[in-house]
Design an enzyme around this catalytic site. Structure first.
Site, PDB file in Angstrom:
ATOM      1  N   ARG A  74       0.825  -1.219   0.000  1.00  7.84           N
ATOM      2  CA  ARG A  74       0.000   0.000   0.000  1.00  7.84           C
ATOM      3  C   ARG A  74       0.859   1.269   0.000  1.00  7.84           C
ATOM      4  NH1 ARG A  74      -2.858  -3.477  -0.969  1.00  7.84           N
ATOM      5  NH2 ARG A  74      -4.948  -3.953  -0.174  1.00  7.84           N
TER       6      ARG A  74
ATOM      7  N   SER B 243     -11.240  -0.277   2.385  1.00  4.00           N
ATOM      8  CA  SER B 243     -10.621  -0.552   3.684  1.00  4.00           C
ATOM      9  C   SER B 243     -10.176   0.770   4.300  1.00  4.00           C
ATOM     10  CB  SER B 243      -9.388  -1.438   3.512  1.00  4.00           C
ATOM     11  OG  SER B 243      -9.750  -2.611   2.842  1.00  4.00           O
TER      12      SER B 243
ATOM     13  N   GLU C  35      -5.873   4.180   5.592  1.00  2.00           N
ATOM     14  CA  GLU C  35      -5.460   4.033   4.198  1.00  2.00           C
ATOM     15  C   GLU C  35      -5.858   5.247   3.343  1.00  2.00           C
ATOM     16  OE1 GLU C  35      -5.815  -0.217   2.611  1.00  2.00           O
ATOM     17  OE2 GLU C  35      -6.698   0.947   0.994  1.00  2.00           O
TER      18      GLU C  35
END
Ligand SMILES: Cc1cc2nc3c(=O)[nH]c(=O)nc-3n(C[C@H](O)[C@H](O)[C@H](O)COP(=O)(O)OP(=O)(O)OC[C@H]3O[C@@H](n4cnc5c(N)ncnc54)[C@H](O)[C@@H]3O)c2cc1C
Length: 355
Positions: free
Chosen positions: A169, A244, A346
């Site tokens: 990520r 998410s 995130e």
């Protein structure tokens, strides 16, 4: 000077995000050519405005007061397929192409390499930013290079995959070089008639040892996503999210052992985890959230967790950004108190003073 640039004023941003939250952009430009991107930046420079680059708005939380500078949405189109070496097909894609439509086109052309990334919302230009990944695949596996506009050097250039510094990520675009580059185009190398990547447990168990087609893989991935409320096109409140909300924390083995001692003593059967390096384990953030007492459908004001997945904070109807932030803080505080783990969000927070 910018007479043919369509810079709009006081544009509501909520409808341009999957959260459906956010105030207005003081200035807004949808750039359809590289020239317009550059002219937009010049406009911002001359007027001393901050710039925020918007893609499909699926990984952002925009503040209730909006953004006081220029929001520049990159809307560059075009998909060009070229024969590469052997079975490779090289594809150059404009940053403004819809990611999932692009995946669908590649799957129909029997090009393997991004099939497990089906159903991820947003635009192509957004995918290198956090190295999007799902169901055992990451975009960095097939990405070759990224054409960018470099705001420091004021010129267009091409970054190789190695220069993008991809990790879980992350990339240079959301860490060391945040806000420096504007992604204009991405190059991928896909495999003609290649097999789908079936490594994720949900996919393995679904196909029970047989090799499915790329199309079947895409369909199953989308079905699993829908069952978790992670498919924006299915609509509904569960999809009013940024996917998410937290990254899965990565901790040392000793930390896992410490947590096991506490939790096994409380009757928990075991902590789901998988090793990413010999001394580092990833623990599902959703599991920690549930252990901390937050459940599917948990609500606080108009913010709440998805009824299908505890990892998605959702807008249950007219939620403000502040309500989302309050719930985020409650979850982070609880996880810190109980497990000593700092859950890292995130999505990107835009227009807030303290993020
Ligand atoms: C239901 C749902 C499911 C999701 N599932 C996943 C998943 O499985 N895996 C995953 O990794 N992500 C997932 N996401 C998150 C998100 O879809 C991806 O991160 C996506 O790639 C973001 O792209 P975007 O175009 O919407 O970017 P935006 O949300 O518009 O922007 C995100 C960030 O990227 C920057 N950015 C966007 N475009 C450019 C550009 N052209 N140049 C420079 N910077 C740019 C923005 O400035 C911002 O910082 C999900 C989101 C939702 C809502």
């Amino acid at each position: 000077m910018h007479s043919n640039l369509k810079i709009e004023e006081n544009v509501s941003l909520s409808g341009l995000t999957t959260f459906r939250i956010g105030g207005e952009a003081r200035y807004f430009l949808r750039a359809q050519t590289e020239k317009q991107v550059i002219s937009g930046l010049e406009f911002a420079h001359v007027n001393e405005l901050e710039v925020f680059i918007l893609g499909g708005g699926s990984n952002v939380l925009i503040s209730d007061s909006g953004f006081s500078g220029l929001v520049l949405q990159v809307d560059l189109k075009g998909i060009l397929f070229r024969e590469g070496d052997g079975e490779a097909i090289n594809v150059t894609v404009g940053a403004g192409e819809d990611w999932d439509e692009f995946v669908g086109i590649c799957v129909e052309k029997k090009l393997a390499g991004i099939e497990c990334l089906s159903g991820i919302p947003g635009l192509v230009g957004g995918t290198p930013i956090q190295n999007v990944g799902a169901y055992g695949q990451e975009v960095s596996e097939t990405l070759v290079s990224v054409k960018v506009f470099d705001r420091h050097q004021n010129k267009t250039k091409t970054l190789s995959k190695a220069e993008c510094g991809f990790g879980y990520r992350k990339s240079i675009f959301n860490t060391t070089e945040k806000n420096r580059y504007i992604v204009l185009e991405v190059d991928y190398s896909l495999k003609k008639n290649g097999a789908p990547k079936i490594v994720y447990s949900d996919l393995k168990s679904k196909f029970e040892g047989r090799v499915p087609s790329l199309r079947e893989t895409r369909e199953v991935v989308c079905t699993i996503r829908a069952s978790k409320g992670m498919l924006v096109r299915q609509g509904g409140l569960d999809a009013q999210s940024a996917g998410s909300f937290f990254k899965n924390p990565i901790v040392r083995k000793s930390k896992l052992a410490e947590l096991e001692t506490i939790l096994l003593g409380e009757g928990v059967k075991g902590i789901p985890n998988y090793f990413v390096e010999p001394d580092l384990v990833k623990i599902p953030a959703a599991w920690l959230i549930e252990q901390a007492g937050f459940y599917k459908g948990f609500k606080k004001g108009n913010a709440g967790l998805s009824t299908k997945h505890t990892l998605a904070i959702t807008n249950r109807g007219n939620a403000t950004a502040k309500e989302i932030i309050d719930l985020k803080a409650d979850i982070q505080n609880e996880i810190m108190d109980r497990f000593g783990i700092d859950l890292i969000p995130e999505p990107n927070f835009i227009g807030f003073d303290n993020f």
